[in-house]
Design a protein around this motif. Sequence first.
Motif, mmCIF file in Angstrom:
data_model
loop_
_atom_site.group_PDB
_atom_site.id
_atom_site.type_symbol
_atom_site.label_atom_id
_atom_site.label_comp_id
_atom_site.label_asym_id
_atom_site.label_seq_id
_atom_site.Cartn_x
_atom_site.Cartn_y
_atom_site.Cartn_z
ATOM 1 N N TYR A 31 3.722 -11.332 -2.470
ATOM 2 C CA TYR A 31 2.845 -10.165 -2.562
ATOM 3 C C TYR A 31 2.689 -9.440 -1.232
ATOM 4 O O TYR A 31 2.718 -8.212 -1.171
ATOM 5 C CB TYR A 31 1.462 -10.574 -3.081
ATOM 6 C CG TYR A 31 0.463 -9.446 -3.031
ATOM 7 C CD1 TYR A 31 0.470 -8.447 -3.999
ATOM 8 C CD2 TYR A 31 -0.462 -9.359 -1.998
ATOM 9 C CE1 TYR A 31 -0.427 -7.393 -3.948
ATOM 10 C CE2 TYR A 31 -1.363 -8.302 -1.949
ATOM 11 C CZ TYR A 31 -1.350 -7.330 -2.915
ATOM 12 O OH TYR A 31 -2.224 -6.282 -2.859
ATOM 13 N N THR A 32 2.508 -10.184 -0.160
ATOM 14 C CA THR A 32 2.090 -9.563 1.092
ATOM 15 C C THR A 32 3.241 -9.352 2.069
ATOM 16 O O THR A 32 4.234 -10.082 2.033
ATOM 17 C CB THR A 32 0.988 -10.399 1.783
ATOM 18 O OG1 THR A 32 0.444 -9.646 2.869
ATOM 19 C CG2 THR A 32 1.501 -11.725 2.293
ATOM 20 N N SER A 33 3.066 -8.361 2.924
ATOM 21 C CA SER A 33 3.971 -8.157 4.052
ATOM 22 C C SER A 33 3.257 -8.460 5.368
ATOM 23 O O SER A 33 3.817 -8.249 6.438
ATOM 24 C CB SER A 33 4.506 -6.725 4.049
ATOM 25 O OG SER A 33 3.427 -5.812 4.166
ATOM 26 N N ASP A 34 2.038 -8.972 5.277
ATOM 27 C CA ASP A 34 1.248 -9.321 6.458
ATOM 28 C C ASP A 34 1.872 -10.553 7.116
ATOM 29 O O ASP A 34 1.857 -11.646 6.557
ATOM 30 C CB ASP A 34 -0.204 -9.595 6.038
ATOM 31 C CG ASP A 34 -1.119 -9.900 7.201
ATOM 32 O OD1 ASP A 34 -0.709 -10.634 8.122
ATOM 33 O OD2 ASP A 34 -2.268 -9.415 7.177
ATOM 34 N N ASN A 35 2.418 -10.366 8.298
ATOM 35 C CA ASN A 35 3.126 -11.453 8.973
ATOM 36 C C ASN A 35 2.235 -12.644 9.281
ATOM 37 O O ASN A 35 2.710 -13.780 9.287
ATOM 38 C CB ASN A 35 3.776 -10.946 10.256
ATOM 39 C CG ASN A 35 4.962 -10.059 9.966
ATOM 40 O OD1 ASN A 35 5.757 -10.345 9.083
ATOM 41 N ND2 ASN A 35 5.082 -8.968 10.693
ATOM 42 N N ILE A 44 -7.906 -5.828 -5.564
ATOM 43 C CA ILE A 44 -6.750 -4.916 -5.510
ATOM 44 C C ILE A 44 -5.599 -5.485 -6.331
ATOM 45 O O ILE A 44 -4.936 -4.761 -7.088
ATOM 46 C CB ILE A 44 -6.313 -4.695 -4.046
ATOM 47 C CG1 ILE A 44 -7.422 -4.012 -3.250
ATOM 48 C CG2 ILE A 44 -5.017 -3.903 -3.969
ATOM 49 C CD1 ILE A 44 -7.245 -4.049 -1.746
ATOM 50 N N ILE A 45 -5.367 -6.782 -6.188
ATOM 51 C CA ILE A 45 -4.298 -7.451 -6.942
ATOM 52 C C ILE A 45 -4.566 -7.348 -8.436
ATOM 53 O O ILE A 45 -3.679 -6.975 -9.218
ATOM 54 C CB ILE A 45 -4.174 -8.925 -6.499
ATOM 55 C CG1 ILE A 45 -3.633 -9.011 -5.070
ATOM 56 C CG2 ILE A 45 -3.292 -9.725 -7.465
ATOM 57 C CD1 ILE A 45 -3.741 -10.377 -4.433
ATOM 58 N N LEU A 46 -5.788 -7.663 -8.850
ATOM 59 C CA LEU A 46 -6.116 -7.654 -10.278
ATOM 60 C C LEU A 46 -6.082 -6.260 -10.890
ATOM 61 O O LEU A 46 -5.756 -6.101 -12.064
ATOM 62 C CB LEU A 46 -7.484 -8.288 -10.508
ATOM 63 C CG LEU A 46 -7.592 -9.782 -10.227
ATOM 64 C CD1 LEU A 46 -8.989 -10.277 -10.568
ATOM 65 C CD2 LEU A 46 -6.540 -10.584 -10.984
ATOM 66 N N GLU A 47 -6.408 -5.250 -10.096
ATOM 67 C CA GLU A 47 -6.457 -3.881 -10.615
ATOM 68 C C GLU A 47 -5.116 -3.165 -10.574
ATOM 69 O O GLU A 47 -4.951 -2.120 -11.202
ATOM 70 C CB GLU A 47 -7.504 -3.085 -9.845
ATOM 71 C CG GLU A 47 -8.914 -3.575 -10.096
ATOM 72 C CD GLU A 47 -9.946 -2.961 -9.171
ATOM 73 O OE1 GLU A 47 -9.608 -2.022 -8.416
ATOM 74 O OE2 GLU A 47 -11.103 -3.431 -9.199
ATOM 75 N N SER A 48 -4.144 -3.711 -9.868
ATOM 76 C CA SER A 48 -2.853 -3.048 -9.722
ATOM 77 C C SER A 48 -2.035 -3.149 -11.013
ATOM 78 O O SER A 48 -1.881 -4.223 -11.586
ATOM 79 C CB SER A 48 -2.051 -3.673 -8.579
ATOM 80 O OG SER A 48 -0.758 -3.099 -8.530
ATOM 81 N N LYS A 49 -1.509 -2.005 -11.427
ATOM 82 C CA LYS A 49 -0.655 -2.011 -12.608
ATOM 83 C C LYS A 49 0.772 -2.462 -12.281
ATOM 84 O O LYS A 49 1.577 -2.677 -13.164
ATOM 85 C CB LYS A 49 -0.642 -0.638 -13.269
ATOM 86 C CG LYS A 49 -0.065 0.462 -12.421
ATOM 87 C CD LYS A 49 -0.132 1.797 -13.147
ATOM 88 C CE LYS A 49 0.429 2.904 -12.286
ATOM 89 N NZ LYS A 49 0.372 4.193 -12.960
ATOM 90 N N TYR A 50 1.062 -2.637 -10.988
ATOM 91 C CA TYR A 50 2.403 -3.016 -10.558
ATOM 92 C C TYR A 50 2.570 -4.519 -10.351
ATOM 93 O O TYR A 50 3.667 -4.995 -10.097
ATOM 94 C CB TYR A 50 2.772 -2.286 -9.264
ATOM 95 C CG TYR A 50 2.726 -0.786 -9.432
ATOM 96 C CD1 TYR A 50 3.697 -0.125 -10.178
ATOM 97 C CD2 TYR A 50 1.699 -0.039 -8.879
ATOM 98 C CE1 TYR A 50 3.655 1.246 -10.351
ATOM 99 C CE2 TYR A 50 1.642 1.334 -9.043
ATOM 100 C CZ TYR A 50 2.623 1.963 -9.780
ATOM 101 O OH TYR A 50 2.570 3.317 -9.955
ATOM 102 N N ILE A 51 1.508 -5.259 -10.459
ATOM 103 C CA ILE A 51 1.571 -6.703 -10.241
ATOM 104 C C ILE A 51 1.559 -7.406 -11.586
ATOM 105 O O ILE A 51 0.612 -7.281 -12.357
ATOM 106 C CB ILE A 51 0.407 -7.179 -9.348
ATOM 107 C CG1 ILE A 51 0.548 -6.523 -7.979
ATOM 108 C CG2 ILE A 51 0.403 -8.699 -9.237
ATOM 109 C CD1 ILE A 51 -0.574 -6.792 -7.034
ATOM 110 N N ASN A 52 2.635 -8.146 -11.859
ATOM 111 C CA ASN A 52 2.787 -8.811 -13.155
ATOM 112 C C ASN A 52 2.281 -10.249 -13.161
ATOM 113 O O ASN A 52 2.051 -10.808 -14.226
ATOM 114 C CB ASN A 52 4.263 -8.801 -13.571
ATOM 115 C CG ASN A 52 4.781 -7.401 -13.777
ATOM 116 O OD1 ASN A 52 4.085 -6.554 -14.325
ATOM 117 N ND2 ASN A 52 5.991 -7.141 -13.332
#
Length: 95
Positions: free
Chosen positions: A21-25, A63-71
């Motif tokens: 999910y994340t790009s946070d290093n 944010i994760i739960l509300e995103s329509k792009y996260i399956n």
Amino acid sequence: MNIETILRIELEGLCRTIRDYTSDNYIISYTNIMQNIEFPDEKETLSIIVDKLINWYTENYSIILESKYINNKNEHSKSFELLKSMRILLDITAD
């Protein structure tokens, strides 16, 4: 489940869910370190990382739960719950 069981059985899936999910290093680094933890020898390090990941999920979970792009929302829910369980188990086993 005890902490050893979570580390043995659930940790890889938990860490991969976060890394996918994340790009946070920093978060990616924490999950990488977490997967190589020697428990109970590195219990303090594990505790710090669990806290950092719980804080990250607290900030990002809605944010994760509300995103329509996260399956894989169920995987994130499971990962967040596992981290909270780990926090409790680490507190219980405090020296």
